[in-house]
Design an enzyme around this catalytic site. Structure first.
Site, PDB file in Angstrom:
ATOM      1  N   SER A  17      -6.325  -2.335   2.017  1.00 27.70           N
ATOM      2  CA  SER A  17      -6.449  -2.920   2.550  1.00 27.70           C
ATOM      3  C   SER A  17      -7.019  -4.148   1.705  1.00 27.70           C
ATOM      4  O   SER A  17      -6.667  -3.942   0.117  1.00 27.70           O
ATOM      5  CB  SER A  17      -7.581  -3.434   3.947  1.00 27.70           C
ATOM      6  OG  SER A  17      -7.701  -4.606   4.181  1.00 27.70           O
ATOM      7  N   ASP A  28      -2.383  -5.551   2.160  1.00 23.53           N
ATOM      8  CA  ASP A  28      -1.294  -4.734   2.834  1.00 23.53           C
ATOM      9  C   ASP A  28      -0.677  -6.038   3.207  1.00 23.53           C
ATOM     10  O   ASP A  28      -0.248  -5.553   4.957  1.00 23.53           O
ATOM     11  CB  ASP A  28      -1.902  -3.839   3.205  1.00 23.53           C
ATOM     12  CG  ASP A  28      -2.984  -3.846   4.388  1.00 23.53           C
ATOM     13  OD1 ASP A  28      -3.839  -4.722   4.007  1.00 23.53           O
ATOM     14  OD2 ASP A  28      -3.086  -3.475   5.595  1.00 23.53           O
TER      15      ASP A  28
END
Length: 462
Positions: A106, A252
């Site tokens: 992330s 992401d």
């Protein structure tokens, strides 16, 4: 160097010693634990798992390890290659797969990577399932397939396009109005897969993308968390290009933030607020965000005669509360949009399409749209924990200190005062107590945070 094993997945830094970092051996161990768990969910002849990754430097290595571990267990793999978290979630549903793995850390820096694990519905695992996988990994008794029963890898490169097609088919995505508006937008893809997916979406809507850091090399040009202090280049580019606004996503593509036409931050907390305002105008209903998100979502929801609910922090908790309350829109204040008409997962691409629809329908500048919403300011502080400190006991004492206020205790203690709030919770990933506050001014938010930091320290010293 760090390896964090939690119910929400496995994440760590690349390199170093086994067990202390996300090494190849650790990767295989947890991928095989997940494969075992998948097989335990239902008895069938063939199993299929979708695997995709963001553009991190370590991504290809980690993906090969994960895929070949699953193949060795007799599980077929659908390889999406470079993809986004919401695209993998969509692919699990469209493939009728048994699960999915997204290889991304992330917003963490480039030395990190992680295995984010999905169930057969393309949703993050709940706490019970996550714990089962940790237990399987700890037992280390995985069974692998014999040579005639190995799985196969099938490459599928079309899922970002299929994901976008599903978004364009949504009734609330006003493609004609967006195309007519002829928007020009700067995109900061942080040199990850947002640099692939976001321009493709914009081009499908006849929006002119100005690409900034859209080469998916995994060499992040700045801290990849989409916060104001990291986005100076984007803010400047929006003004220099005379663009309508700017878009930034995390590596992401499940967190989304905007910059207005003047080069000012729209406010990460207000991504969900603005999209919810649009959705509620079209389809009145309920909303959900986590307890550490802005009160502005509650205000907008009540303006549209809906009911707002707060969940514990964590996407899986938001999703469950959305299902429980039949929410039409929800998410997290960090720029995460969950639109169940598409799927139950944070999705920057659907967030962008709904935001563009809002602008096109209202025929309004981004800075003017921001003025429509109540202004709240947040402060985020923390207290380092010392060994042996009874955090739960301290939070219980804090709860007892404010018996006449509106209290929520599903995730630490949140105290809602008339004009502000404070949320105190033990971190899942660090030895700290987090202190989140929100108030009508930054000064008040900061002062409230300092006040409760002192109160916690006093309780801890007793």
């Amino acid at each position: 160097m760090t390896l964090i094993k939690s119910i929400s997945g496995i994440r760590g830094t690349i390199g170093g010693k086994q067990g202390d970092n996300l090494t190849p051996i650790d990767t295989v161990m947890y991928a095989s634990a997940y494969g075992t768990w998948v097989k335990q969910q239902r008895e069938k002849d063939e199993y299929r798992v979708v695997v995709g990754r963001d553009a991190r430097i370590s991504g290809e290595m980690i993906q090969q390890l994960v895929m070949n571990t699953l193949v060795g267990m007799g599980i077929h793999v659908v390889d999406l290659g470079l993809s986004t978290t919401p695209t993998v979630e969509m692919a699990v549903m469209m493939e009728h797969a048994d699960g999915g793995i997204i290889l991304t850390a992330s917003h963490n820096p480039k030395q990190w990577n992680a295995l984010k694990l999905l169930n057969k519905d393309g949703e993050f695992l709940n706490a019970e399932a996550g714990q089962q996988i940790l237990d399987i990994a700890a037992a280390q008794n995985t069974s692998f397939a014999e040579v005639d029963d190995l799985g196969k890898v099938t490459r599928h490169d079309a899922y970002i396009d299929l994901h976008i097609a599903e978004i364009l088919n949504l009734p609330l995505v006003k493609t004609d109005a967006i195309k007519k508006a002829r928007f020009k937008v700067v995109v900061d893809g942080v040199n990850s897969t947002g640099g692939i997916a976001v321009p493709l979406l914009l081009e499908a809507l006849d929006v002119e993308p100005v690409k900034l850091y859209c080469d998916p090399t995994g060499h992040f040009p700045h801290n990849p968390e989409p916060l104001k202090e990291h986005l100076g280049d984007l803010m400047k580019a929006v003004v220099d290009e005379h663009a309508d606004f700017g878009i930034v996503v995390d590596p992401d593509v499940d967190r989304l933030a905007f910059v207005d036409e003047k080069g000012e931050m729209f406010g990460e907390e207000y991504t969900l607020v603005a999209v919810a305002d649009y959705v509620l105008q079209q389809t009145p209903g309920n909303t959900v965000s986590n307890m550490s998100s802005s009160r502005a979502l509650r205000d907008v929801t009540e303006k549209h005669n809906g009911s707002y609910q707060a969940s514990a922090v964590g996407e899986v908790n938001v999703v469950q509360k959305m299902k429980d309350t039949d929410a039409v829109i929800g998410g997290e204040g960090n720029g995460g949009i969950i639109y169940p008409e598409l799927h139950y997962g944070r999705d920057s691409l659907v967030g962008i399409a709904l935001f563009l629809s809002h602008l096109a329908e209202e025929k309004i500048a981004v800075s003017e749209l921001r003025k429509r919403y109540p202004s709240y300011f947040m402060a985020k502080k923390k207290i380092e924990l010392t060994p042996g400190l009874d955090v739960d006991g301290i939070l219980k004492k804090m709860e007892e200190t404010y018996p006449n206020e509106q209290l929520t205790t599903i995730d630490g203690v949140k105290i809602d005062f008339e004009n502000n709030w404070v949320h105190l919770r033990k971190s899942n990933t660090e030895p700290i107590i987090r202190i989140y506050t929100e108030a009508p001014t930054q000064k008040e938010a900061d002062e409230l945070g300092e006040r409760f930091k002192k109160e916690l320290q006093e309780l801890a010293s007793k």
